[in-house]
Scaffold this active site. Structure first.
Site, PDB file in Angstrom:
ATOM      1  N   GLY A 156       0.855  -1.195   0.000  1.00  0.00           N
ATOM      2  CA  GLY A 156       0.000   0.000   0.000  1.00  0.00           C
ATOM      3  C   GLY A 156       0.883   1.234   0.000  1.00  0.00           C
ATOM      4  O   GLY A 156       1.980   1.216  -0.558  1.00  0.00           O
ATOM      5  N   ARG A 157       0.406   2.300   0.668  1.00  0.00           N
ATOM      6  CA  ARG A 157       1.174   3.556   0.673  1.00  0.00           C
ATOM      7  C   ARG A 157       2.587   3.350   1.228  1.00  0.00           C
ATOM      8  O   ARG A 157       3.580   3.672   0.576  1.00  0.00           O
ATOM      9  CB  ARG A 157       0.432   4.612   1.502  1.00  0.00           C
ATOM     10  CG  ARG A 157      -0.807   5.188   0.823  1.00  0.00           C
ATOM     11  CD  ARG A 157      -1.551   6.108   1.773  1.00  0.00           C
ATOM     12  NE  ARG A 157      -2.123   5.357   2.878  1.00  0.00           N
ATOM     13  CZ  ARG A 157      -3.430   5.110   3.033  1.00  0.00           C
ATOM     14  NH1 ARG A 157      -4.299   5.604   2.184  1.00  0.00           N
ATOM     15  NH2 ARG A 157      -3.872   4.398   4.042  1.00  0.00           N
ATOM     16  N   ILE A 158       2.677   2.826   2.462  1.00  0.00           N
ATOM     17  CA  ILE A 158       3.996   2.701   3.095  1.00  0.00           C
ATOM     18  C   ILE A 158       4.806   1.588   2.420  1.00  0.00           C
ATOM     19  O   ILE A 158       6.002   1.745   2.167  1.00  0.00           O
ATOM     20  CB  ILE A 158       3.854   2.466   4.617  1.00  0.00           C
ATOM     21  CG1 ILE A 158       3.117   3.656   5.255  1.00  0.00           C
ATOM     22  CG2 ILE A 158       5.226   2.296   5.271  1.00  0.00           C
ATOM     23  CD1 ILE A 158       2.709   3.450   6.712  1.00  0.00           C
ATOM     24  N   THR A 235       7.088  -2.696  10.868  1.00  0.00           N
ATOM     25  CA  THR A 235       6.644  -1.350  11.256  1.00  0.00           C
ATOM     26  C   THR A 235       5.125  -1.250  11.090  1.00  0.00           C
ATOM     27  O   THR A 235       4.593  -0.147  11.036  1.00  0.00           O
ATOM     28  CB  THR A 235       7.309  -0.250  10.393  1.00  0.00           C
ATOM     29  OG1 THR A 235       7.028  -0.515   9.024  1.00  0.00           O
ATOM     30  CG2 THR A 235       8.806  -0.180  10.617  1.00  0.00           C
ATOM     31  N   ARG A 237       1.971  -3.514  12.674  1.00  0.00           N
ATOM     32  CA  ARG A 237       1.413  -3.625  14.022  1.00  0.00           C
ATOM     33  C   ARG A 237       1.945  -4.913  14.628  1.00  0.00           C
ATOM     34  O   ARG A 237       2.092  -5.922  13.920  1.00  0.00           O
ATOM     35  CB  ARG A 237      -0.120  -3.669  13.995  1.00  0.00           C
ATOM     36  CG  ARG A 237      -0.820  -2.332  13.735  1.00  0.00           C
ATOM     37  CD  ARG A 237      -0.705  -1.362  14.904  1.00  0.00           C
ATOM     38  NE  ARG A 237      -1.421  -0.119  14.680  1.00  0.00           N
ATOM     39  CZ  ARG A 237      -0.895   1.001  14.174  1.00  0.00           C
ATOM     40  NH1 ARG A 237       0.387   1.037  13.854  1.00  0.00           N
ATOM     41  NH2 ARG A 237      -1.634   2.078  14.011  1.00  0.00           N
ATOM     42  N   GLU A 266       2.039  -3.645  23.471  1.00  0.00           N
ATOM     43  CA  GLU A 266       2.847  -2.422  23.558  1.00  0.00           C
ATOM     44  C   GLU A 266       2.475  -1.675  24.822  1.00  0.00           C
ATOM     45  O   GLU A 266       1.282  -1.518  25.084  1.00  0.00           O
ATOM     46  CB  GLU A 266       2.573  -1.524  22.342  1.00  0.00           C
ATOM     47  CG  GLU A 266       3.340  -1.971  21.130  1.00  0.00           C
ATOM     48  CD  GLU A 266       3.213  -1.035  19.940  1.00  0.00           C
ATOM     49  OE1 GLU A 266       2.819   0.134  20.131  1.00  0.00           O
ATOM     50  OE2 GLU A 266       3.501  -1.484  18.828  1.00  0.00           O
ATOM     51  N   HIS A 285       7.871   2.125  18.774  1.00  0.00           N
ATOM     52  CA  HIS A 285       6.800   2.599  17.888  1.00  0.00           C
ATOM     53  C   HIS A 285       7.021   4.069  17.488  1.00  0.00           C
ATOM     54  O   HIS A 285       6.201   4.946  17.796  1.00  0.00           O
ATOM     55  CB  HIS A 285       5.428   2.413  18.550  1.00  0.00           C
ATOM     56  CG  HIS A 285       4.308   2.333  17.549  1.00  0.00           C
ATOM     57  ND1 HIS A 285       3.172   1.584  17.737  1.00  0.00           N
ATOM     58  CD2 HIS A 285       4.159   2.920  16.330  1.00  0.00           C
ATOM     59  CE1 HIS A 285       2.369   1.713  16.690  1.00  0.00           C
ATOM     60  NE2 HIS A 285       2.950   2.524  15.817  1.00  0.00           N
TER      61      HIS A 285
HETATM   62  P1  NAP Z   1      -2.495   1.138   3.161  1.00  0.00           P
HETATM   63  O1  NAP Z   1      -2.097   2.121   2.122  1.00  0.00           O
HETATM   64  O2  NAP Z   1      -3.938   0.853   3.387  1.00  0.00           O
HETATM   65  O3  NAP Z   1      -1.698  -0.229   2.847  1.00  0.00           O
HETATM   66  C1  NAP Z   1      -2.024  -1.456   3.410  1.00  0.00           C
HETATM   67  C2  NAP Z   1      -1.768  -2.519   2.354  1.00  0.00           C
HETATM   68  O4  NAP Z   1      -1.999  -3.815   2.936  1.00  0.00           O
HETATM   69  C3  NAP Z   1      -2.718  -2.397   1.144  1.00  0.00           C
HETATM   70  O5  NAP Z   1      -1.957  -2.553  -0.033  1.00  0.00           O
HETATM   71  C4  NAP Z   1      -3.664  -3.577   1.340  1.00  0.00           C
HETATM   72  O6  NAP Z   1      -4.144  -4.107   0.120  1.00  0.00           O
HETATM   73  C5  NAP Z   1      -2.763  -4.577   2.021  1.00  0.00           C
HETATM   74  N1  NAP Z   1      -3.524  -5.602   2.757  1.00  0.00           N
HETATM   75  C6  NAP Z   1      -4.636  -5.424   3.506  1.00  0.00           C
HETATM   76  N2  NAP Z   1      -5.028  -6.594   4.025  1.00  0.00           N
HETATM   77  C7  NAP Z   1      -4.141  -7.527   3.578  1.00  0.00           C
HETATM   78  C8  NAP Z   1      -4.021  -8.930   3.760  1.00  0.00           C
HETATM   79  N3  NAP Z   1      -4.896  -9.608   4.512  1.00  0.00           N
HETATM   80  N4  NAP Z   1      -3.001  -9.574   3.147  1.00  0.00           N
HETATM   81  C9  NAP Z   1      -2.123  -8.901   2.379  1.00  0.00           C
HETATM   82  N5  NAP Z   1      -2.186  -7.563   2.161  1.00  0.00           N
HETATM   83  C10 NAP Z   1      -3.189  -6.889   2.767  1.00  0.00           C
HETATM   84  O7  NAP Z   1      -1.925   1.580   4.593  1.00  0.00           O
HETATM   85  P2  NAP Z   1      -0.557   2.363   4.924  1.00  0.00           P
HETATM   86  O8  NAP Z   1      -0.819   3.801   5.041  1.00  0.00           O
HETATM   87  O9  NAP Z   1       0.511   1.854   4.021  1.00  0.00           O
HETATM   88  O10 NAP Z   1      -0.316   1.801   6.401  1.00  0.00           O
HETATM   89  C11 NAP Z   1      -0.155   0.412   6.632  1.00  0.00           C
HETATM   90  C12 NAP Z   1      -0.145   0.110   8.120  1.00  0.00           C
HETATM   91  O11 NAP Z   1       1.073   0.571   8.672  1.00  0.00           O
HETATM   92  C13 NAP Z   1      -1.232   0.840   8.931  1.00  0.00           C
HETATM   93  O12 NAP Z   1      -2.450   0.135   8.915  1.00  0.00           O
HETATM   94  C14 NAP Z   1      -0.632   0.898  10.322  1.00  0.00           C
HETATM   95  O13 NAP Z   1      -1.063  -0.192  11.081  1.00  0.00           O
HETATM   96  C15 NAP Z   1       0.862   0.796  10.061  1.00  0.00           C
HETATM   97  N6  NAP Z   1       1.573   2.050  10.403  1.00  0.00           N
HETATM   98  C16 NAP Z   1       2.534   2.014  11.365  1.00  0.00           C
HETATM   99  C17 NAP Z   1       3.230   3.166  11.675  1.00  0.00           C
HETATM  100  C18 NAP Z   1       4.311   3.150  12.716  1.00  0.00           C
HETATM  101  O14 NAP Z   1       4.502   4.144  13.398  1.00  0.00           O
HETATM  102  N7  NAP Z   1       5.038   2.055  12.868  1.00  0.00           N
HETATM  103  C19 NAP Z   1       2.959   4.370  11.007  1.00  0.00           C
HETATM  104  C20 NAP Z   1       1.978   4.362  10.032  1.00  0.00           C
HETATM  105  C21 NAP Z   1       1.287   3.192   9.736  1.00  0.00           C
HETATM  106  P3  NAP Z   1      -5.128  -3.255  -0.891  1.00  0.00           P
HETATM  107  O15 NAP Z   1      -4.191  -2.436  -1.716  1.00  0.00           O
HETATM  108  O16 NAP Z   1      -5.782  -4.327  -1.668  1.00  0.00           O
HETATM  109  O17 NAP Z   1      -6.030  -2.457  -0.003  1.00  0.00           O
END
Ligand code: NAP
Length: 327
Positions: A156-158, A235, A237, A266, A285
């Site tokens: 996804g985005r990250i 990074t 959850r 956590e 985190h």
């Molecule tokens: P995002 O753009 O929604 O990306 C999530 C990706 O995971 C999407 O490509 C999604 O597929 C895919 N996905 C969802 N369910 C799945 C599954 N069961 N199996 C395989 N792939 C799956 O979110 P993001 O902004 O990148 O953020 C991702 C996560 O990073 C957040 O939800 C958060 O928990 C974590 N995060 C952590 C920190 C930190 O401080 N460590 C900071 C920011 C975020 P689709 O493209 O099909 O939707």
């Protein structure tokens, strides 16, 4: 005219607080630790807006204890701390902060990857402990990042931002999960079934949200598939990884290294066995923890609150179905 009450569950950067204070009666939980459950229930009781953190559990009981609530705004992109179904059933829009923390979190993921590959933290301790006696041909040997295969789970985005960094370091990128095939093509990332990715990748970086489907996605079976030289970076959850299985995999040499920004639970308890391992690097985190990004998160979280209070669609809404057919 009385201002709407907003409860903010921790002191956040001024960019967000100032915006809220212009038009709302804002109460801030000033403690370093999250409000205990009773305090959260008490403070939310007469609030119209709730700006909460990923460490606050926002469930149906809390929503029912806050009858005037119009909006829940999470200071994060992830929202696994909130019962979204319960919020939707109550017509409560939930806001989050996608996009603004993407590159910052990707920077941290890549920093962890590099630190694990070259055993940076171990090496720092080695020097600090006065153990550095001479240049050693076998001292602190790590793994090459360039030329290695980076496996992204959740492109996804990250995930995409980490993949771009990998390409910049001449890595081959494969991925599992993520529906944006155009982005994958642009990055040069090849799709793989999960089991193939686990077996093929030298570095595995997790970027899926925590959901019932992704809970313990990386379990004992997944570790069995990985290379003994594999490095796992999380990074996303903590709950995406089975931490007992991770301990076993690291202790037994089933994989080489883990670098974690997130743990389950956590904070990680001080007596957690993962903390006894030299090949496990854990930071608290801090994925989005830069001055600029936390200010941007605060601003968006505040904008989500204000939109909700005005009955407008949130700029970043997790559950747009609350708006029904009218939108
Ligand atoms: P995002 O753009 O929604 O990306 C999530 C990706 O995971 C999407 O490509 C999604 O597929 C895919 N996905 C969802 N369910 C799945 C599954 N069961 N199996 C395989 N792939 C799956 O979110 P993001 O902004 O990148 O953020 C991702 C996560 O990073 C957040 O939800 C958060 O928990 C974590 N995060 C952590 C920190 C930190 O401080 N460590 C900071 C920011 C975020 P689709 O493209 O099909 O939707």
């Amino acid at each position: 005219m009385t201002k709407p009450r907003v409860f903010v569950t921790r002191r956040i950067p001024e960019a967000g607080l100032n915006l809220l204070q212009e038009s709302c009666d804002v109460r801030v939980w000033e403690d370093e630790l999250p409000p205990p459950r009773e305090a959260l229930l008490r403070e939310a009781a007469d609030a119209e807006g709730l700006l909460c953190l990923l460490s606050d559990r926002v469930d149906a009981a809390l929503m029912d204890a806050a009858p005037q609530l119009k909006v829940i705004s999470n200071f994060a992109v992830g929202f696994d701390n909130i019962d979204i179904t319960a919020a939707t059933q109550r017509g409560l829009p939930v806001g989050h902060t996608p996009g603004v923390l993407t590159e910052t979190t990707a920077d941290l993921a890549f920093a962890l990857l590099m630190a694990a590959a070259r055993r940076i933290v171990e090496a720092v301790h080695y020097v600090q402990e006065g153990r550095w006696k001479t240049w050693g041909p076998m001292l602190m040997l790590g793994q090459d990042v360039h030329g290695a295969t980076l496996g992204i789970i959740g492109l996804g985005r990250i995930g995409q931002a980490v993949a771009r960094r990998g390409r910049g370091f001449d890595m081959r990128v494969i991925y599992h999960g993520g529906s944006n095939e155009e982005a994958a093509r642009a990055i040069g990332a090849e799709r793989r079934p999960l089991d193939d990715l686990l077996a093929e990748a030298d570095f595995i970086s997790l970027h899926v949200p925590l959901t019932p489907e992704t809970h313990h996605l990386i379990d004992a079976r997944a570790f069995e598939r990985m290379k003994p030289t594999a490095v796992l970076v999380n990074t996303a959850r903590g709950g995406v990884v089975d931490s007992k299985a991770l301990y076993h995999a690291l202790k037994s040499g089933q994989i080489a290294y883990a670098a974690l920004d997130v743990t389950d639970p956590e904070p990680i308890p001080p007596d957690d066995p993962l903390l006894t391992l030299e090949n496990c690097l854990i930071v608290p985190h801090i994925g989005s923890a830069t001055h600029a990004t936390r200010s941007r998160i605060a601003l968006i979280a505040a904008q989500n609150v204000l939109a909700g209070l005005h009955g407008e669609r949130l700029p970043h809404c997790v559950n747009p179905e609350v708006y029904g057919a009218q939108r």
